[in-house]
Design a protein around this motif. Sequence first.
Motif, mmCIF file in Angstrom:
data_model
loop_
_atom_site.group_PDB
_atom_site.id
_atom_site.type_symbol
_atom_site.label_atom_id
_atom_site.label_comp_id
_atom_site.label_asym_id
_atom_site.label_seq_id
_atom_site.Cartn_x
_atom_site.Cartn_y
_atom_site.Cartn_z
ATOM 1 N N LEU A 197 -12.789 -11.373 18.703
ATOM 2 C CA LEU A 197 -11.834 -10.268 18.703
ATOM 3 C C LEU A 197 -10.433 -10.734 18.321
ATOM 4 N N ASN A 198 -10.074 -11.942 18.725
ATOM 5 C CA ASN A 198 -8.758 -12.472 18.331
ATOM 6 C C ASN A 198 -8.673 -12.667 16.821
ATOM 7 N N ASN A 199 -9.787 -13.088 16.222
ATOM 8 C CA ASN A 199 -9.806 -13.308 14.773
ATOM 9 C C ASN A 199 -10.090 -12.033 13.989
ATOM 10 N N LYS A 200 -10.626 -11.017 14.689
ATOM 11 C CA LYS A 200 -11.022 -9.761 14.039
ATOM 12 C C LYS A 200 -11.911 -10.027 12.830
ATOM 13 N N ALA A 201 -12.829 -10.972 13.012
ATOM 14 C CA ALA A 201 -13.740 -11.359 11.932
ATOM 15 C C ALA A 201 -14.954 -12.035 12.550
ATOM 16 N N THR A 202 -15.984 -12.221 11.736
ATOM 17 C CA THR A 202 -17.173 -12.930 12.203
ATOM 18 C C THR A 202 -16.826 -14.380 12.514
ATOM 19 N N THR A 203 -17.208 -14.825 13.689
ATOM 20 C CA THR A 203 -17.001 -16.222 14.079
ATOM 21 C C THR A 203 -18.319 -16.785 14.567
ATOM 22 N N TYR A 204 -18.500 -18.096 14.388
ATOM 23 C CA TYR A 204 -19.775 -18.684 14.794
ATOM 24 C C TYR A 204 -19.654 -20.192 14.968
ATOM 25 N N THR A 205 -20.606 -20.719 15.704
ATOM 26 C CA THR A 205 -20.771 -22.159 15.848
ATOM 27 C C THR A 205 -22.242 -22.440 16.084
ATOM 28 N N VAL A 206 -22.727 -23.559 15.571
ATOM 29 C CA VAL A 206 -24.123 -23.941 15.811
ATOM 30 C C VAL A 206 -24.203 -25.110 16.788
ATOM 31 N N LYS A 207 -23.042 -25.651 17.147
ATOM 32 C CA LYS A 207 -23.006 -26.732 18.132
ATOM 33 C C LYS A 207 -21.635 -26.703 18.798
ATOM 34 N N ALA A 208 -21.523 -25.866 19.827
ATOM 35 C CA ALA A 208 -20.233 -25.652 20.480
ATOM 36 C C ALA A 208 -19.645 -26.944 21.036
ATOM 37 N N SER A 209 -20.507 -27.862 21.454
ATOM 38 C CA SER A 209 -20.028 -29.111 22.056
ATOM 39 C C SER A 209 -19.252 -29.966 21.068
ATOM 40 N N ALA A 250 -28.616 -25.857 20.459
ATOM 41 C CA ALA A 250 -27.913 -26.001 19.183
ATOM 42 C C ALA A 250 -28.901 -25.802 18.034
ATOM 43 N N ARG A 251 -28.422 -25.255 16.937
ATOM 44 C CA ARG A 251 -29.245 -25.124 15.736
ATOM 45 C C ARG A 251 -29.224 -26.428 14.953
ATOM 46 N N GLU A 252 -30.327 -26.693 14.250
ATOM 47 C CA GLU A 252 -30.373 -27.897 13.419
ATOM 48 C C GLU A 252 -29.456 -27.767 12.213
ATOM 49 N N ASN A 253 -29.383 -26.545 11.661
ATOM 50 C CA ASN A 253 -28.599 -26.332 10.449
ATOM 51 C C ASN A 253 -27.538 -25.266 10.672
ATOM 52 N N GLU A 254 -26.506 -25.300 9.840
ATOM 53 C CA GLU A 254 -25.495 -24.253 9.851
ATOM 54 C C GLU A 254 -26.136 -22.927 9.437
ATOM 55 N N PHE A 255 -25.492 -21.829 9.792
ATOM 56 C CA PHE A 255 -25.961 -20.536 9.306
ATOM 57 C C PHE A 255 -25.845 -20.520 7.782
ATOM 58 N N SER A 256 -26.926 -20.141 7.122
ATOM 59 C CA SER A 256 -26.910 -20.086 5.662
ATOM 60 C C SER A 256 -26.132 -18.863 5.197
ATOM 61 N N SER A 257 -25.764 -18.869 3.918
ATOM 62 C CA SER A 257 -25.051 -17.711 3.370
ATOM 63 C C SER A 257 -25.912 -16.460 3.469
ATOM 64 N N LEU A 258 -27.237 -16.619 3.303
ATOM 65 C CA LEU A 258 -28.143 -15.477 3.428
ATOM 66 C C LEU A 258 -28.152 -14.950 4.863
ATOM 67 N N GLU A 259 -28.167 -15.851 5.836
ATOM 68 C CA GLU A 259 -28.151 -15.428 7.238
ATOM 69 C C GLU A 259 -26.839 -14.730 7.588
ATOM 70 N N LEU A 260 -25.731 -15.237 7.057
ATOM 71 C CA LEU A 260 -24.438 -14.608 7.335
ATOM 72 C C LEU A 260 -24.361 -13.216 6.710
ATOM 73 N N GLU A 261 -24.879 -13.079 5.491
ATOM 74 C CA GLU A 261 -24.892 -11.762 4.852
ATOM 75 C C GLU A 261 -25.789 -10.798 5.624
ATOM 76 N N THR A 262 -26.926 -11.306 6.087
ATOM 77 C CA THR A 262 -27.847 -10.460 6.853
ATOM 78 C C THR A 262 -27.228 -10.055 8.186
ATOM 79 N N PHE A 263 -26.480 -10.972 8.798
ATOM 80 C CA PHE A 263 -25.791 -10.649 10.053
ATOM 81 C C PHE A 263 -24.787 -9.515 9.836
ATOM 82 N N GLN A 264 -24.125 -9.506 8.678
ATOM 83 C CA GLN A 264 -23.197 -8.416 8.381
ATOM 84 C C GLN A 264 -23.930 -7.082 8.275
ATOM 85 N N ILE A 265 -25.153 -7.116 7.734
ATOM 86 C CA ILE A 265 -25.962 -5.893 7.655
ATOM 87 C C ILE A 265 -26.315 -5.410 9.061
#
Length: 454
Positions: A197-209, A250-265
């Motif tokens: 909400l502070n960024n008013k945009a999609t934010t993500y992490t695959v390994k918060a630590s 934690a995820r093994e890989n970063e979110f792919s561009s396809l996954e990020l686009e699908t998340f927007q959908i």
Amino acid sequence: MSYEKKLLDIADEFVAYIDKDKIYRYINPAYEKFLDLEEPIEGKHVADIFSEDSLGDVFEFQNRALAGDKCHFSKHIRLRDGRVRYWSARYIPYIDHDAGVVNGFFVLISDETANNAVLHLLKRVYTAATHENRGPDRSEAINMVLQEGCDYLGLDVGLVSKAIDDCYIIKWVHSRLAPIDPETELSLGQTYCSVTLNNKATTYTVKASECPVYRNHPSYQQFNFETYIGAPLYLNGHLWGTLSFSSPSARENEFSSLELETFQILTKSIQMLLNEHKLVKSLHAEKSELEVFAQTDELTGLANRSFITRYVTKQLFIMQPGEFVFALIDIDYFKRVNDSYGHEAGDEVLMQLAQRVKEGLRKTDIIARLGGEEFVVILNESNTTRAHATLNRLRQLVQQKPFKLCQTEITTTVSIGATFNVEGDDFRAIYNRADEQLYKAKYRGRDCLSSDFA
């Protein structure tokens, strides 16, 4: 090692060579990683790799390749261990032209798993959003989208949450972990959604630590969620809350561009459903208000003829004969009140009388105004003595105490006609019997009760 083999080893496309006996003789590292089997594949028969239900399709195209045909097919394939892979496969025969025989074939595979997963997700989201498959307030559809999002992203928790100042309220939830109750409230600052909400945009992490923004966040200290992806949700153009998916792993890989686009959908789908949810709730509220208005007498606030007709019809269907009393109450000489004091005074008498009779009834009894000076009372009573006592008490409540107006007091009485329900009754029949008794009460001089069960 040949130059060609070196090229195949570094190719991104999955490549294998299978001989005429359908034995794997070569697979490149990309193919091996795609299948991700514990044991080496080279030297194994094709039947050792794929499940029985997939071998028919696999053998069909392999046999065509061994017959010298180049062929291609796209389909989901199930491995022996039950895992499913979606691929697009090209089969190229390896022909010994000198001998005129096919010694085997190359298979070149493109991984369609991600694309097919998106296609499946979009179909499910569309199903959730179509009118015939969503709940009346869209909650069922929102829950379905959350479940599909968790499945697609491989995460454990999906939330649609509302943010009000520093308050974070979970409205819809899908969780593979411990149950999370909708309407759970947290401090917004204690959640990863505050970052979104502070960024008013999609934010993500695959390994918060390993990410300072999340590693030092109070939410990580409290919940230890390693993976998070969230987006702001807008309702009618105003910031409303967040859609988020998360997991303690934690995820093994970063979110792919396809996954990020699908998340927007997914985000846009949830926003659409939220707007519809708000609209439907508003329409339902208006409908409820209209229904209450349609069933309520405007002057007295009692149930009206429309309501009591439906209520009595229902009671006649479910109640046994002799289980309730239908009584008509009519104000005696009410026309004189209107003529002497005016219609406003008459209305005041009607309102006060309605309240007085209502207060004299039990919670299980019903009073309604049919129109003019006529009221109906339904007593859920099978005892004739108690029924008579109750109705006479109501009559006396009216008779013994005058109605106070601004500058005067008006004394009036009521006549009552009553009957029990009988076999085969409908509203008109039971009303007519009570009306006959009311006529008898009027004929006897008014201010009295007449019934057919005396």
